[in-house]
Scaffold this motif. Structure first.
Motif, PDB file in Angstrom:
ATOM      1  N   VAL A  48      31.273  32.533  33.940  1.00 49.10           N
ATOM      2  CA  VAL A  48      32.402  32.727  34.854  1.00 49.10           C
ATOM      3  C   VAL A  48      33.608  31.921  34.395  1.00 49.10           C
ATOM      4  O   VAL A  48      34.753  32.397  34.437  1.00 49.10           O
ATOM      5  N   ALA A  49      33.375  30.671  33.947  1.00 47.48           N
ATOM      6  CA  ALA A  49      34.485  29.832  33.525  1.00 47.48           C
ATOM      7  C   ALA A  49      35.167  30.387  32.277  1.00 47.48           C
ATOM      8  O   ALA A  49      36.398  30.422  32.191  1.00 47.48           O
ATOM      9  N   VAL A  50      34.358  30.819  31.307  1.00 48.52           N
ATOM     10  CA  VAL A  50      34.957  31.368  30.087  1.00 48.52           C
ATOM     11  C   VAL A  50      35.764  32.624  30.399  1.00 48.52           C
ATOM     12  O   VAL A  50      36.907  32.792  29.955  1.00 48.52           O
ATOM     13  N   VAL A  51      35.181  33.514  31.192  1.00 48.48           N
ATOM     14  CA  VAL A  51      35.890  34.736  31.549  1.00 48.48           C
ATOM     15  C   VAL A  51      37.098  34.418  32.419  1.00 48.48           C
ATOM     16  O   VAL A  51      38.193  34.975  32.229  1.00 48.48           O
ATOM     17  N   GLY A  52      36.930  33.494  33.389  1.00 46.44           N
ATOM     18  CA  GLY A  52      38.034  33.150  34.278  1.00 46.44           C
ATOM     19  C   GLY A  52      39.187  32.493  33.544  1.00 46.44           C
ATOM     20  O   GLY A  52      40.356  32.826  33.769  1.00 46.44           O
ATOM     21  N   SER A  54      39.878  32.721  30.350  1.00 43.39           N
ATOM     22  CA  SER A  54      40.492  33.735  29.501  1.00 43.39           C
ATOM     23  C   SER A  54      41.381  34.666  30.314  1.00 43.39           C
ATOM     24  O   SER A  54      42.491  35.019  29.894  1.00 43.39           O
ATOM     25  N   SER A  55      40.917  35.065  31.495  1.00 46.46           N
ATOM     26  CA  SER A  55      41.718  35.945  32.349  1.00 46.46           C
ATOM     27  C   SER A  55      42.974  35.237  32.837  1.00 46.46           C
ATOM     28  O   SER A  55      44.054  35.836  32.911  1.00 46.46           O
ATOM     29  N   SER A  56      42.849  33.947  33.196  1.00 46.27           N
ATOM     30  CA  SER A  56      44.015  33.188  33.640  1.00 46.27           C
ATOM     31  C   SER A  56      45.030  33.049  32.517  1.00 46.27           C
ATOM     32  O   SER A  56      46.239  33.165  32.734  1.00 46.27           O
ATOM     33  N   SER A  57      44.532  32.797  31.309  1.00 46.47           N
ATOM     34  CA  SER A  57      45.431  32.710  30.160  1.00 46.47           C
ATOM     35  C   SER A  57      46.122  34.051  29.914  1.00 46.47           C
ATOM     36  O   SER A  57      47.326  34.104  29.621  1.00 46.47           O
ATOM     37  N   GLY A  58      45.366  35.132  30.046  1.00 50.74           N
ATOM     38  CA  GLY A  58      45.965  36.450  29.878  1.00 50.74           C
ATOM     39  C   GLY A  58      46.998  36.752  30.946  1.00 50.74           C
ATOM     40  O   GLY A  58      48.039  37.352  30.671  1.00 50.74           O
ATOM     41  N   ALA A  59      46.735  36.321  32.195  1.00 50.84           N
ATOM     42  CA  ALA A  59      47.707  36.530  33.272  1.00 50.84           C
ATOM     43  C   ALA A  59      48.985  35.743  33.020  1.00 50.84           C
ATOM     44  O   ALA A  59      50.090  36.216  33.306  1.00 50.84           O
ATOM     45  N   GLU A  60      48.837  34.525  32.477  1.00 47.38           N
ATOM     46  CA  GLU A  60      50.024  33.730  32.145  1.00 47.38           C
ATOM     47  C   GLU A  60      50.823  34.395  31.032  1.00 47.38           C
ATOM     48  O   GLU A  60      52.060  34.430  31.065  1.00 47.38           O
ATOM     49  N   LEU A  61      50.124  34.936  30.035  1.00 47.16           N
ATOM     50  CA  LEU A  61      50.821  35.634  28.958  1.00 47.16           C
ATOM     51  C   LEU A  61      51.541  36.863  29.491  1.00 47.16           C
ATOM     52  O   LEU A  61      52.700  37.133  29.119  1.00 47.16           O
ATOM     53  N   GLY A 349      35.384  26.996  40.310  1.00 48.30           N
ATOM     54  CA  GLY A 349      36.047  25.705  40.458  1.00 48.30           C
ATOM     55  C   GLY A 349      36.622  25.199  39.144  1.00 48.30           C
ATOM     56  O   GLY A 349      37.741  24.686  39.095  1.00 48.30           O
ATOM     57  N   VAL A 350      35.849  25.349  38.066  1.00 46.23           N
ATOM     58  CA  VAL A 350      36.337  24.928  36.740  1.00 46.23           C
ATOM     59  C   VAL A 350      37.556  25.756  36.337  1.00 46.23           C
ATOM     60  O   VAL A 350      38.554  25.216  35.829  1.00 46.23           O
ATOM     61  N   THR A 351      37.493  27.051  36.578  1.00 45.68           N
ATOM     62  CA  THR A 351      38.624  27.919  36.237  1.00 45.68           C
ATOM     63  C   THR A 351      39.873  27.530  37.009  1.00 45.68           C
ATOM     64  O   THR A 351      40.968  27.405  36.442  1.00 45.68           O
ATOM     65  N   THR A 352      39.716  27.314  38.322  1.00 45.51           N
ATOM     66  CA  THR A 352      40.866  26.956  39.150  1.00 45.51           C
ATOM     67  C   THR A 352      41.469  25.626  38.722  1.00 45.51           C
ATOM     68  O   THR A 352      42.686  25.482  38.605  1.00 45.51           O
ATOM     69  N   GLY A 353      40.607  24.639  38.483  1.00 43.66           N
ATOM     70  CA  GLY A 353      41.104  23.337  38.069  1.00 43.66           C
ATOM     71  C   GLY A 353      41.841  23.390  36.746  1.00 43.66           C
ATOM     72  O   GLY A 353      42.923  22.809  36.594  1.00 43.66           O
ATOM     73  N   TYR A 354      41.272  24.094  35.778  1.00 44.73           N
ATOM     74  CA  TYR A 354      41.913  24.177  34.461  1.00 44.73           C
ATOM     75  C   TYR A 354      43.217  24.957  34.546  1.00 44.73           C
ATOM     76  O   TYR A 354      44.216  24.579  33.924  1.00 44.73           O
ATOM     77  N   SER A 362      45.553  31.225  38.682  1.00 41.97           N
ATOM     78  CA  SER A 362      44.092  31.187  38.631  1.00 41.97           C
ATOM     79  C   SER A 362      43.540  32.589  38.891  1.00 41.97           C
ATOM     80  O   SER A 362      43.784  33.173  39.940  1.00 41.97           O
ATOM     81  N   VAL A 363      42.790  33.111  37.917  1.00 41.84           N
ATOM     82  CA  VAL A 363      42.240  34.464  38.017  1.00 41.84           C
ATOM     83  C   VAL A 363      40.756  34.419  37.689  1.00 41.84           C
ATOM     84  O   VAL A 363      40.374  34.018  36.589  1.00 41.84           O
ATOM     85  N   VAL A 364      39.937  34.799  38.655  1.00 40.29           N
ATOM     86  CA  VAL A 364      38.495  34.934  38.430  1.00 40.29           C
ATOM     87  C   VAL A 364      38.144  36.394  38.719  1.00 40.29           C
ATOM     88  O   VAL A 364      38.092  36.806  39.875  1.00 40.29           O
ATOM     89  N   PRO A 365      37.926  37.214  37.690  1.00 36.67           N
ATOM     90  CA  PRO A 365      37.665  38.642  37.919  1.00 36.67           C
ATOM     91  C   PRO A 365      36.443  38.866  38.804  1.00 36.67           C
ATOM     92  O   PRO A 365      35.429  38.194  38.662  1.00 36.67           O
ATOM     93  N   ALA A 366      36.564  39.830  39.701  1.00 36.37           N
ATOM     94  CA  ALA A 366      35.447  40.138  40.596  1.00 36.37           C
ATOM     95  C   ALA A 366      34.238  40.631  39.810  1.00 36.37           C
ATOM     96  O   ALA A 366      33.095  40.344  40.180  1.00 36.37           O
TER      97      ALA A 366
END
Length: 403
Positions: A48-52, A54-61, A349-354, A362-366
């Motif tokens: 979840v963290a790796v995907v989240g 990566s998704s957050s980074s993609g959303a920022e891009l 939580g790790v995704t949101t914090g990072y 912060s994006v965690v795909p469903a």
């Protein structure tokens, strides 16, 4: 001859009983259950963290590319069949606003003959190549312009001699600050400078302009009300459709006399990056699920094999093979569900914090959370089924001999 009594039929386990029996192994061995669940949680959290992330980074891009104007199109007059400069109708902006996918429309109208000077003492020939534009109030929001000094025009100042300078225009005029004493001459009329723009990346032609309100331009400078450039922002998914109808909408009488810009190259970059991130997420998610699945399988196989003696005792007390299988499958699924849920929460939580520490959305795909839980339950069931079936086929005496 004696009457043979029928063999007793084992009681069927209800769903509530299955959960209670399945939870026995977790309660009696809490440390082992915790460590096993922790292993499962770490695997799912990693996925979840790796995907989240990566998704957050993609959303920022995507956000940064969108800021570059991926959905911005400009409409300007072209040339007539006789080679003369065409004009846009005065109601072109209102017509374009009716296009469904169009989200924002703004315009500027060049005021011909309104030369700009620092003061009346400047020779008439030294115009500095500065243009005067009658601008809409929503122009900065549409083209992504920001102010270096002062403020943009508002409902009050657009009616009075107030002007905002483009970045190049301010440099050529020698204006470095704004205030009541800072004035320029526009079309023979003194205008107070209320703002200076930063360079406009999406519309560089505006950098050498002086912007005044449309009402004062019509009243003091003879502006005819016709726009010379329209800026539109549309839904990216419908951008090509909008571009196809812009010319005919802006000037239905002569659509061939209208020039429409191509979509920004940033849009192609954004679409390419989105596809690259999608492929990356699929690969990363598959690898993380595989690693998590191996951890779940290893944990459940060891858990079931360690309790063969318990299986023999339950068989000796009358439990059927199906009930033994159901017990260990329930325990396997409970352990997998607890570990998977904990992993999803930990990974989120790790995704949101990072993401927050990096200034990203912060994006965690469903699909990552649902897929992680589903995969954990599936692998837990498969991993627990084979050892449970094998152990349930042992005779009670053989299983008890293992104690």
């Amino acid at each position: 001859m004696g009457v043979r009594r029928p063999e007793p039929v084992p009681a069927r386990l209800r769903a509530r009983d299955v959960l209670r029996v399945g939870a026995v192994g977790l309660r009696t061995r809490p440390l082992r259950a915790f460590l096993s669940g922790l292993g499962i949680a770490i695997g799912i959290a990693a996925m979840v963290a790796v995907v989240g992330i990566s998704s957050s980074s993609g959303a920022e891009l995507d956000r940064r590319l969108s800021a570059l104007g991926t959905n911005l199109l400009t409409v300007s007059p072209g040339t007539s069949l006789l080679g003369e400069q065409a004009q846009l109708p005065a109601d072109a902006e209102a017509m374009i606003e009716r296009i469904g996918p169009v989200r924002q429309v703004s315009s500027v109208g060049e005021v011909s003959g309104a030369k700009v000077y620092r003061s009346e003492r400047i020779p008439e020939a030294q115009t500095g190549g500065i243009s005067t534009y009658a601008a809409r109030l929503d122009l900065p929001a549409t083209v992504g312009a920001t102010l270096r000094h002062g403020t943009w025009l508002n409902a009050a100042t657009e009616r009075y001699p107030a002007a905002v300078l483009g970045a190049d225009a301010a440099r050529r005029l020698g204006v470095g600050a704004v205030g009541p004493e800072t004035q320029v001459v526009v079309g023979g009329v003194r205008f107070t400078v209320v703002g200076v723009l930063d360079p406009v990346a999406l519309a560089a032609e505006l950098d050498s302009g002086v912007f005044v309100g449309r009402p004062v331009a019509e009243e003091r400078l003879g502006f005819d009300g016709r726009p010379t450039t329209l800026y539109t922002r549309s839904d990216e998914s419908r951008l090509e459709d909008v571009r196809a109808v812009l010319a005919a909408t802006a000037n239905p009488q002569a659509p061939n006399e209208v020039d429409v810009s191509r979509p920004s190259d940033a849009l192609a970059a954004k679409q390419a990056s989105s596809q690259a991130f999608a492929n990356l997420l699929l690969g990363v998610g598959a690898v993380a699920l595989l690693v998590g699945g191996v951890g779940v399988a290893n944990t459940m196989v060891i858990s079931v094999l360690e309790r063969r003696a318990e299986i023999g005792l339950r068989r000796a007390l009358g439990a059927t093979r199906g009930q033994v299988r159901t017990q260990f499958l329930a325990e396997s699924l409970l352990l997998s569900a607890l570990g998977g849920a904990g992993g999803v929460l930990l990974g989120a939580g790790v995704t949101t914090g990072y993401a927050l520490s990096s200034g990203w959305p912060s994006v965690v795909p469903a699909w990552a959370t649902a897929g992680g839980l589903a995969a954990t339950l599936l692998v837990g069931a498969v991993a627990g089924l084979y050892p449970a079936v094998r152990a349930s086929h042992l005779s009670p005496t053989e299983a008890l001999a293992a104690t």
